[in-house]
Enzyme design. Sequence first.
Site, PDB file in Angstrom:
ATOM      1  N   GLY A  70     -10.708  -2.226   3.267  1.00  0.00           N
ATOM      2  CA  GLY A  70      -9.774  -2.242   4.399  1.00  0.00           C
ATOM      3  C   GLY A  70      -9.766  -0.926   5.145  1.00  0.00           C
ATOM      4  O   GLY A  70     -10.715  -0.137   5.070  1.00  0.00           O
ATOM      5  N   ASP A  71      -8.687  -0.681   5.853  1.00  0.00           N
ATOM      6  CA  ASP A  71      -8.576   0.536   6.675  1.00  0.00           C
ATOM      7  C   ASP A  71      -8.193   1.770   5.854  1.00  0.00           C
ATOM      8  O   ASP A  71      -8.482   2.900   6.259  1.00  0.00           O
ATOM      9  CB  ASP A  71      -7.506   0.339   7.762  1.00  0.00           C
ATOM     10  CG  ASP A  71      -6.131   0.080   7.141  1.00  0.00           C
ATOM     11  OD1 ASP A  71      -6.048  -0.733   6.197  1.00  0.00           O
ATOM     12  OD2 ASP A  71      -5.149   0.704   7.574  1.00  0.00           O
ATOM     13  N   THR A 123       0.861  -1.186   0.000  1.00  0.00           N
ATOM     14  CA  THR A 123       0.000   0.000   0.000  1.00  0.00           C
ATOM     15  C   THR A 123       0.895   1.232   0.000  1.00  0.00           C
ATOM     16  O   THR A 123       2.035   1.151   0.468  1.00  0.00           O
ATOM     17  CB  THR A 123      -0.832  -0.051   1.301  1.00  0.00           C
ATOM     18  OG1 THR A 123      -1.729  -1.143   1.180  1.00  0.00           O
ATOM     19  CG2 THR A 123      -1.583   1.217   1.600  1.00  0.00           C
ATOM     20  N   GLY A 178      -0.804  -2.298   6.492  1.00  0.00           N
ATOM     21  CA  GLY A 178      -0.759  -3.593   7.176  1.00  0.00           C
ATOM     22  C   GLY A 178      -2.114  -4.263   7.095  1.00  0.00           C
ATOM     23  O   GLY A 178      -2.917  -3.940   6.215  1.00  0.00           O
ATOM     24  N   GLY A 188      -5.517  -4.520   7.445  1.00  0.00           N
ATOM     25  CA  GLY A 188      -6.488  -3.452   7.658  1.00  0.00           C
ATOM     26  C   GLY A 188      -7.502  -3.711   8.751  1.00  0.00           C
ATOM     27  O   GLY A 188      -7.921  -2.796   9.454  1.00  0.00           O
TER      28      GLY A 188
HETATM   29  N1  ASP Z   1      -4.010  -1.827   4.969  1.00  0.00           N
HETATM   30  C1  ASP Z   1      -4.338  -2.301   3.655  1.00  0.00           C
HETATM   31  C2  ASP Z   1      -5.655  -3.043   3.698  1.00  0.00           C
HETATM   32  O1  ASP Z   1      -5.895  -3.766   4.647  1.00  0.00           O
HETATM   33  C3  ASP Z   1      -3.298  -3.204   3.069  1.00  0.00           C
HETATM   34  C4  ASP Z   1      -1.874  -2.770   3.238  1.00  0.00           C
HETATM   35  O2  ASP Z   1      -1.581  -1.790   3.886  1.00  0.00           O
HETATM   36  O3  ASP Z   1      -1.016  -3.437   2.671  1.00  0.00           O
HETATM   37  O4  ASP Z   1      -6.395  -2.946   2.758  1.00  0.00           O
END
Ligand code: ASP
Length: 317
Positions: free
Chosen positions: A213-214, A183, A235, A237
């Site tokens: 996600g987050d 991300t 990370g 999410g």
């Molecule tokens: N946080 C992102 C999600 O969960 C993924 C990532 O940060 O790699 O969609």
Amino acid sequence: MRACVHRIVLLLLLLTSLSAAAEAPIALVLHGGTGGKRAELTAEREKDARATLERALKTGYALLRKGRSSLDAVEAAIMVLEDARVFNAGRGSVLNADGAVEMDASIMDGATRQAGAVGSVKTVRNPIRLARLVMTKTPHVFLISDGAEALARQHGLRFESPEWFITPAQQMRLQQAKEKHGTVGAVALDKNGHLAAGTSTGGLVNKLHGRIGDSPIIGAGTYAEDGVCAVSCTGQGEFFIRNVVAYDVAARMKHGNSDLVTATCALIHNQLPAQGGRGGLIALDAQGNISAPFNTESMFRAWITADGKAHVAIFEP
Ligand code: ASP
């Protein structure tokens, strides 16, 4: 004569440092997601990731130097990262369980606390631009899927075919259903003291169709508030949503008198791992202090402050 030259040089040095001290700090920090293990990172991907982060850093920093806003810098830097295939955002996004790309993004203006976010967009080339349009052109904060794409069409954003976003590397990853992060995010402080944050992602590989996600959720993956901090997370999410991580950094600072490093480390090194949550974040406070903790083996990150020196790092020093 030599003493005189010496004195003039000293005076010039003094004047330069005085004007530097008087200048408001500017800063820009980026992340390219928490990455995998050192052994799995090919030399080629490392080179590509470093060069892309540097390019994005220079693009955003040039705007800050010109006096443009932290929002402009965040958007411009993230667009560079979205256009590169090496990160999990825009082109090069991970594939969901159906083999399709669904992208999420958000942006927040610390000065006004306005925010915009998009979820599950499939053909908009730069989801971060669309997130900003949601913020500036609609009364809403969060638009998803077809509704979000219709807004992009209305404002003449660039579209690409669904295939354009899919890279062979991501097709291989889906087949192996390997964990893939990457991300992208940016936080910036401009010369007027305004903070901004943005995050853009393809989400998690092999996610269910429709999963968000987050990253596009204000307070979970992205948050900015002038006088406090700007945060962009990466990370797993679900953990960042349940712990409202980005806002909790600000809450700890505002209500618990925590400094930036203490607040971010408490979340990333204590609270999240206690629940099994993996990831990291980048953050800036109102003075331009930086924190970029992660509890994974690596996190692609880059930063530049008022001295203009660009830094890129992937693993722990
Ligand atoms: N946080 C992102 C999600 O969960 C993924 C990532 O940060 O790699 O969609």
